[in-house]
Design a protein around this motif. Structure first.
Motif, PDB file in Angstrom:
ATOM      1  N   GLY A  20       0.829  -1.211   0.000  1.00 54.75           N
ATOM      2  CA  GLY A  20       0.000   0.000   0.000  1.00 54.75           C
ATOM      3  C   GLY A  20       0.857   1.252   0.000  1.00 54.75           C
ATOM      4  O   GLY A  20       0.611   2.196  -0.762  1.00 54.75           O
ATOM      5  N   GLU A  21       1.877   1.242   0.852  1.00 57.68           N
ATOM      6  CA  GLU A  21       2.779   2.411   0.912  1.00 57.68           C
ATOM      7  C   GLU A  21       3.493   2.625  -0.420  1.00 57.68           C
ATOM      8  O   GLU A  21       3.691   3.766  -0.855  1.00 57.68           O
ATOM      9  CB  GLU A  21       3.845   2.211   1.997  1.00 57.68           C
ATOM     10  N   ALA A  22       3.882   1.530  -1.056  1.00 60.37           N
ATOM     11  CA  ALA A  22       4.587   1.639  -2.339  1.00 60.37           C
ATOM     12  C   ALA A  22       3.691   2.292  -3.392  1.00 60.37           C
ATOM     13  O   ALA A  22       4.123   3.162  -4.165  1.00 60.37           O
ATOM     14  CB  ALA A  22       5.039   0.252  -2.806  1.00 60.37           C
ATOM     15  N   VAL A  23       2.438   1.874  -3.407  1.00 62.68           N
ATOM     16  CA  VAL A  23       1.495   2.423  -4.389  1.00 62.68           C
ATOM     17  C   VAL A  23       1.241   3.906  -4.100  1.00 62.68           C
ATOM     18  O   VAL A  23       1.251   4.742  -5.009  1.00 62.68           O
ATOM     19  CB  VAL A  23       0.178   1.608  -4.378  1.00 62.68           C
ATOM     20  N   THR A  24       1.045   4.221  -2.833  1.00 59.13           N
ATOM     21  CA  THR A  24       0.796   5.617  -2.454  1.00 59.13           C
ATOM     22  C   THR A  24       1.984   6.502  -2.841  1.00 59.13           C
ATOM     23  O   THR A  24       1.822   7.624  -3.326  1.00 59.13           O
ATOM     24  CB  THR A  24       0.535   5.698  -0.932  1.00 59.13           C
ATOM     25  N   LEU A  25       3.175   5.953  -2.650  1.00 58.69           N
ATOM     26  CA  LEU A  25       4.380   6.724  -2.959  1.00 58.69           C
ATOM     27  C   LEU A  25       4.478   7.050  -4.452  1.00 58.69           C
ATOM     28  O   LEU A  25       4.699   8.206  -4.831  1.00 58.69           O
ATOM     29  CB  LEU A  25       5.606   5.914  -2.507  1.00 58.69           C
ATOM     30  N   VAL A  26       4.281   6.044  -5.299  1.00 57.02           N
ATOM     31  CA  VAL A  26       4.422   6.324  -6.740  1.00 57.02           C
ATOM     32  C   VAL A  26       3.227   7.133  -7.272  1.00 57.02           C
ATOM     33  O   VAL A  26       3.376   7.902  -8.217  1.00 57.02           O
ATOM     34  CB  VAL A  26       4.677   5.064  -7.601  1.00 57.02           C
ATOM     35  N   GLU A  27       2.096   6.985  -6.625  1.00 65.68           N
ATOM     36  CA  GLU A  27       0.942   7.821  -7.018  1.00 65.68           C
ATOM     37  C   GLU A  27       1.284   9.297  -6.754  1.00 65.68           C
ATOM     38  O   GLU A  27       1.067  10.158  -7.607  1.00 65.68           O
ATOM     39  CB  GLU A  27      -0.315   7.399  -6.248  1.00 65.68           C
ATOM     40  N   ALA A  28       1.838   9.555  -5.587  1.00 61.58           N
ATOM     41  CA  ALA A  28       2.219  10.939  -5.245  1.00 61.58           C
ATOM     42  C   ALA A  28       3.331  11.440  -6.161  1.00 61.58           C
ATOM     43  O   ALA A  28       3.446  12.651  -6.416  1.00 61.58           O
ATOM     44  CB  ALA A  28       2.667  11.003  -3.786  1.00 61.58           C
ATOM     45  N   ALA A  29       4.138  10.520  -6.682  1.00 60.41           N
ATOM     46  CA  ALA A  29       5.265  10.896  -7.543  1.00 60.41           C
ATOM     47  C   ALA A  29       4.850  11.089  -8.999  1.00 60.41           C
ATOM     48  O   ALA A  29       5.696  11.374  -9.852  1.00 60.41           O
ATOM     49  CB  ALA A  29       6.364   9.836  -7.445  1.00 60.41           C
ATOM     50  N   GLY A  30       3.556  10.914  -9.280  1.00 59.10           N
ATOM     51  CA  GLY A  30       3.086  11.205 -10.634  1.00 59.10           C
ATOM     52  C   GLY A  30       2.951  10.008 -11.558  1.00 59.10           C
ATOM     53  O   GLY A  30       2.850  10.176 -12.781  1.00 59.10           O
ATOM     54  N   ALA A  31       2.917   8.818 -11.000  1.00 57.98           N
ATOM     55  CA  ALA A  31       2.679   7.641 -11.846  1.00 57.98           C
ATOM     56  C   ALA A  31       1.300   7.777 -12.503  1.00 57.98           C
ATOM     57  O   ALA A  31       0.388   8.382 -11.945  1.00 57.98           O
ATOM     58  CB  ALA A  31       2.730   6.374 -10.997  1.00 57.98           C
ATOM     59  N   ASP A  32       1.174   7.195 -13.694  1.00 61.43           N
ATOM     60  CA  ASP A  32      -0.097   7.277 -14.424  1.00 61.43           C
ATOM     61  C   ASP A  32      -0.965   6.043 -14.201  1.00 61.43           C
ATOM     62  O   ASP A  32      -2.188   6.117 -14.298  1.00 61.43           O
ATOM     63  CB  ASP A  32       0.176   7.436 -15.922  1.00 61.43           C
ATOM     64  N   LEU A  33      -0.314   4.906 -13.989  1.00 60.06           N
ATOM     65  CA  LEU A  33      -1.028   3.654 -13.721  1.00 60.06           C
ATOM     66  C   LEU A  33      -0.188   2.841 -12.740  1.00 60.06           C
ATOM     67  O   LEU A  33       1.008   3.113 -12.571  1.00 60.06           O
ATOM     68  CB  LEU A  33      -1.190   2.788 -14.985  1.00 60.06           C
ATOM     69  N   ILE A  34      -0.824   1.826 -12.162  1.00 53.94           N
ATOM     70  CA  ILE A  34      -0.087   0.858 -11.348  1.00 53.94           C
ATOM     71  C   ILE A  34      -0.101  -0.468 -12.102  1.00 53.94           C
ATOM     72  O   ILE A  34      -1.163  -0.976 -12.472  1.00 53.94           O
ATOM     73  CB  ILE A  34      -0.747   0.674  -9.955  1.00 53.94           C
ATOM     74  N   HIS A  35       1.095  -1.000 -12.340  1.00 53.18           N
ATOM     75  CA  HIS A  35       1.223  -2.255 -13.079  1.00 53.18           C
ATOM     76  C   HIS A  35       1.308  -3.420 -12.086  1.00 53.18           C
ATOM     77  O   HIS A  35       2.179  -3.452 -11.218  1.00 53.18           O
ATOM     78  CB  HIS A  35       2.488  -2.193 -13.949  1.00 53.18           C
ATOM     79  N   VAL A  36       0.386  -4.363 -12.250  1.00 51.43           N
ATOM     80  CA  VAL A  36       0.264  -5.471 -11.297  1.00 51.43           C
ATOM     81  C   VAL A  36       0.581  -6.778 -12.035  1.00 51.43           C
ATOM     82  O   VAL A  36      -0.126  -7.150 -12.980  1.00 51.43           O
ATOM     83  CB  VAL A  36      -1.174  -5.519 -10.736  1.00 51.43           C
ATOM     84  N   ASP A  37       1.636  -7.458 -11.611  1.00 48.63           N
ATOM     85  CA  ASP A  37       2.090  -8.664 -12.303  1.00 48.63           C
ATOM     86  C   ASP A  37       1.508  -9.917 -11.660  1.00 48.63           C
ATOM     87  O   ASP A  37       1.875 -10.289 -10.549  1.00 48.63           O
ATOM     88  CB  ASP A  37       3.617  -8.727 -12.270  1.00 48.63           C
ATOM     89  N   VAL A  38       0.644 -10.579 -12.401  1.00 46.90           N
ATOM     90  CA  VAL A  38       0.021 -11.819 -11.931  1.00 46.90           C
ATOM     91  C   VAL A  38       0.733 -12.988 -12.615  1.00 46.90           C
ATOM     92  O   VAL A  38       0.774 -13.062 -13.851  1.00 46.90           O
ATOM     93  CB  VAL A  38      -1.484 -11.831 -12.282  1.00 46.90           C
ATOM     94  N   MET A  39       1.323 -13.872 -11.828  1.00 47.21           N
ATOM     95  CA  MET A  39       2.056 -15.025 -12.377  1.00 47.21           C
ATOM     96  C   MET A  39       1.523 -16.308 -11.753  1.00 47.21           C
ATOM     97  O   MET A  39       1.189 -16.321 -10.568  1.00 47.21           O
ATOM     98  CB  MET A  39       3.550 -14.890 -12.068  1.00 47.21           C
ATOM     99  N   ASP A  40       1.484 -17.364 -12.564  1.00 41.55           N
ATOM    100  CA  ASP A  40       0.807 -18.588 -12.111  1.00 41.55           C
ATOM    101  C   ASP A  40       1.742 -19.765 -11.845  1.00 41.55           C
ATOM    102  O   ASP A  40       1.282 -20.884 -11.591  1.00 41.55           O
ATOM    103  CB  ASP A  40      -0.264 -19.000 -13.131  1.00 41.55           C
ATOM    104  N   GLY A  41       3.052 -19.559 -11.951  1.00 39.48           N
ATOM    105  CA  GLY A  41       3.981 -20.672 -11.724  1.00 39.48           C
ATOM    106  C   GLY A  41       3.895 -21.733 -12.813  1.00 39.48           C
ATOM    107  O   GLY A  41       4.351 -22.868 -12.624  1.00 39.48           O
ATOM    108  N   HIS A  42       3.329 -21.356 -13.967  1.00 37.31           N
ATOM    109  CA  HIS A  42       3.041 -22.329 -15.011  1.00 37.31           C
ATOM    110  C   HIS A  42       3.376 -21.718 -16.365  1.00 37.31           C
ATOM    111  O   HIS A  42       4.254 -22.197 -17.068  1.00 37.31           O
ATOM    112  CB  HIS A  42       1.542 -22.681 -14.927  1.00 37.31           C
TER     113      HIS A  42
END
Ligand code: DX5
Ligand code: ZN
Length: 224
Positions: A20-42
């Protein structure tokens, strides 16, 4: 004049105990989107997060969630991520039988749809789908891990995607994911990318806000 460059920090390299803190930090820094990496081990040799985390992130940020599905069964499960609050679902062409159906599902849910290409997949794999997508994500590394070295051939592949889009009369966002830093970012924007995903170059930096700004300013000088 092109569209503004979009910066999408990848939380894969953030401290998972303090997401949560990481997202808040980059949001305040002007990020346009948050990239979320979903991996399935497969599909990829790593396992990360799934719909519950997407849902939790949705509650704590106003930024759109760009959910990168490095999974084998997106045909069946894309709805889970849309329900969880994904604003963009990005699936791999290597992993899906029904790209067109996924685009319809995403659009019907009011979301955007993107397709991603592994470094070994020819750009021609996009021929039948590029007119339906909002985003093409060109991998700059083999997916699965943060912090890998950028594959130089990615630059030409971005140019090929831009050419293909132009020839089809469409203009999806072109994103590059993997190995993006202030040195590689301008190479890919010069080739036609207008969205950059960076994980380790931001979250492993001493000052992630400054690192985000550095990548953006290096990249915009070359935006075409
Ligand atoms: C890799 C992921 C990327 C990853 C990029 O499989 O899709 O989003 O976080 O990490 P860096 O920017 O460190 O190459
Ligand atoms: Zn990614």
């Amino acid at each position: 004049m092109n569209r503004p460059l979009l910066m999408a920090p990848s939380i894969l390299s953030a401290d998972f105990t303090r997401l949560g803190e990481a997202v808040t930090l980059v949001e305040a820094a002007g990020a346009d989107l948050i990239h979320v990496d979903v991996m399935d081990g497969h599909f990829v040799p790593n396992l990360t997060i799934g719909p519950p985390v997407v849902k939790a992130l949705k509650r704590i940020t106003k930024l759109p969630l760009d959910v990168h599905l490095m999974i084998d069964n997106a045909d069946e499960t894309v709805g889970w991520y849309l329900d969880a609050g994904a604003d963009i679902v990005v699936v791999h062409v290597e992993a899906c039988n029904h790209l067109h159906r996924i685009a319809q599902t995403a659009h019907a849910a009011g979301a955007q749809m993107g397709v991603s290409l592994n470094p070994g997949t020819p750009v021609s794999a996009l021929e039948g789908i590029i007119t339906e997508v909002d985003l093409v994500l060109v991998m700059g590394v083999n997916p699965g891990f943060g912090g890998q070295a950028f594959i130089p051939a990615t630059v030409d592949r971005v140019r090929e995607v831009a050419d293909l889009a132009r020839s089809k009369g469409v203009s999806p966002r072109i994103a590059v994911d993997g190995g993006i830093d202030p040195t590689t970012a301008p190479l890919v924007t010069a080739a036609g990318a207008d969205m950059l995903i960076a994980g380790s170059a931001i979250f492993c930096a001493e000052d992630p806000s400054a690192a985000l700004a550095d990548i953006r300013s290096a990249a915009v000088t070359q935006l075409v």
